[in-house]
Design a protein around this motif. Sequence first.
Motif, PDB file in Angstrom:
ATOM      1  N   ARG A   1       1.647   1.910   5.035  1.00  0.00           N
ATOM      2  CA  ARG A   1       0.528   1.046   4.693  1.00  0.00           C
ATOM      3  C   ARG A   1      -0.701   1.358   5.523  1.00  0.00           C
TER       4      ARG A   1
ATOM      5  N   ASN B   1       0.831  -1.176   0.000  1.00  0.00           N
ATOM      6  CA  ASN B   1       0.000   0.000   0.000  1.00  0.00           C
ATOM      7  C   ASN B   1       0.883   1.250   0.000  1.00  0.00           C
ATOM      8  N   PRO B   2       0.572   2.330  -0.700  1.00  0.00           N
ATOM      9  CA  PRO B   2      -0.618   2.580  -1.508  1.00  0.00           C
ATOM     10  C   PRO B   2      -0.571   1.996  -2.926  1.00  0.00           C
TER      11      PRO B   2
ATOM     12  N   ARG C   1      -5.400   3.560  -0.707  1.00  0.00           N
ATOM     13  CA  ARG C   1      -4.867   2.998  -1.940  1.00  0.00           C
ATOM     14  C   ARG C   1      -5.080   3.968  -3.104  1.00  0.00           C
TER      15      ARG C   1
END
Lengths: 481, 169
Positions: free
Chosen positions: A433, A240-241, A438
């Motif tokens: 994260r 993530n992202p 996202r």
Amino acid sequence: MSETMLTVILALVKCVFSLAFVMQIVPLLIWAERKGAAYIQDRPGPNRAHILGVRAGGLIHTLPDVFKLITKEDVVPSHVFRPLWALAPIISMSVALVTFSVVPWGDQILIPAEIAEKYLGTTGPLAVNLQVADIDGGLLYVLAMTSLGVYGIMLAGWSSNNKFSLIGGLRSAAQMVSYELAMGMGVVAMFMTYGTTRLDTIMQIQSESILNWGVLLSPPVGLVAFILFWVSAFAECNRNPFDLPEGEAELVAGYHTEYSSLRFALFFMAEYANMVVASSVTATLFFGGYNIPFVNGAMLREHIDLVLIAIGVGGGVFFLFAASIAFGRRKDPFYAAMEAFKGPRPNKLAPVGGLNGLLYRALHDDTLRQHEWKIFTAIWAGAAAAHFGLIGLGAMNIASGMPLLTEIIVFVTQLNAFVVKVLFGCWMFIWVRWTLPRFRYDQLMDLGWKYMLPIGLVNILLAAVWLLIDANTMRLYAAIP
Amino acid sequence: MFEALLFYTFSALAVFAGAMVITRRNAASSAIALVASFFCLASMYAMLGAHFVAVIQILVYAGAIMVLFIFVIMVLNLREDNDPGWNLSPRAVLGAGVGGLVGLTVFVGASAARSMTFMPTDKLDPNFGTIEQIGYTLFSGRYLLPFEVVSALLTVAVVGAVVLAKKEL
């Protein structure tokens, strides 16, 4: 022992060390991910699994996890294309592990002549490079290997024969190819500035002074290259992202939907192994690798007595400080509540079921936390005693002149510096994260192609300008006719 | 001895992977076999002291070109029933015959060379195959013009591909 045998044995030892280095950090990171997520989301996180009442802050959870993943049924869906489906997790994991082989994790160890001749059968002293493969194109090797990581994910997505997995695989391929370019641009600017792609030469340059560390070199080239490299590293690790390949909201689990048990575990571990490798390459390239700020290996060797004193005093302060934090918690409200709960029976936190719980209750009648404190105090006191004992022993041996011991102390000190940098990098991965949402797919592609790639190209131009105006960075070229 | 062992292992693997490329029905399997064969070739280059070429082989062929191949295979969704299978047309027989003849010639030629010794890499110039050396060869004098012409050609090819693929710019 012949020279060839010695080389082969040394290479094997280094291979095992580098594999162990990556693989040992992986379970630690899984724990850190869970605890970090919990910390960021303001909840306690894993705290139930225990061995005889010791929960070790949730660290024990990794053990049942491994046991679960190993003993689960290995489901092979009937619609998958078996050969490639089975190959994919292996590719993911092995690519993550081999990349580490060019990263130097310590200064050269010089085994003195008398010891080397007596035990290893060499003529003269033996210099051991603390790096598995000291190859000329070290940095290019890192790029080449990370670019292979995409095969594992692509093949998993394709051979699963399932639309969600296929989309995951396609996304991953597009993303990796895009961000590899940005990463490559960052690295090109760096090896122009360093004048070499050998990672051990890069380390030697950085050992000279903290001003030679990658991020500070020919400003702002180093800094920009670091940002490009680090953002691309997130994309290459599918974290993530940038974790669109497994975007669970729209793709079930993306490329690893059809995997279970140990095959899934391989993908899972590969993600963390990639993080470790990305952090260690970043540390090596931009943050002086195994160097301690302001103190290089030569200084450590020269003032080994001061180093011992520093380790002794530092260790003492660390033990006192950590102990005061740990035991200070006795006064916290949670602990007070636990105290109030204490009765003739074990407290509620003590697990009810299982042989482990039974054994614990048969042995103890105090609360779980008190039990843990007892054990931790013993371990703590033991560690402190061992620490100071070793320091004393080291001091005595160095006073009587043992060059090998100096080398070992320098190695351990520098390895620690390296590990601290790597772990901080890994924590950055976890931190980001659980902080950022996202990307959308078009945002991801825009960032890669419209921003990072042009910035990388401009950065290369800047690096070239620096090479022209700053004669100091030209020193490596002067050595070649 | 050690080098000979590595050489024979990797050459056998390269040939095996090459055979896999042309015999697999499944396009993705063929592509992966090709990647494996690139890998074995890269190890040969590394054993010859050409580390740079070895790494570039993996970086460019295995890491970029084959990824795009597999990307295309994934999108095309090839099925095995699209595959025409084996058929013994005269052209296939002719092709196999010519290929076999060339292979035989190479094999006979190689066996006839009596001085089949392994090139000891430690006798090479220590700078052989390094990036600096290759840079000096490419950029000083002799190969500079061809190098720049090739780069211009590649740019033209990229622009041409974009122009052909895009209907409106």
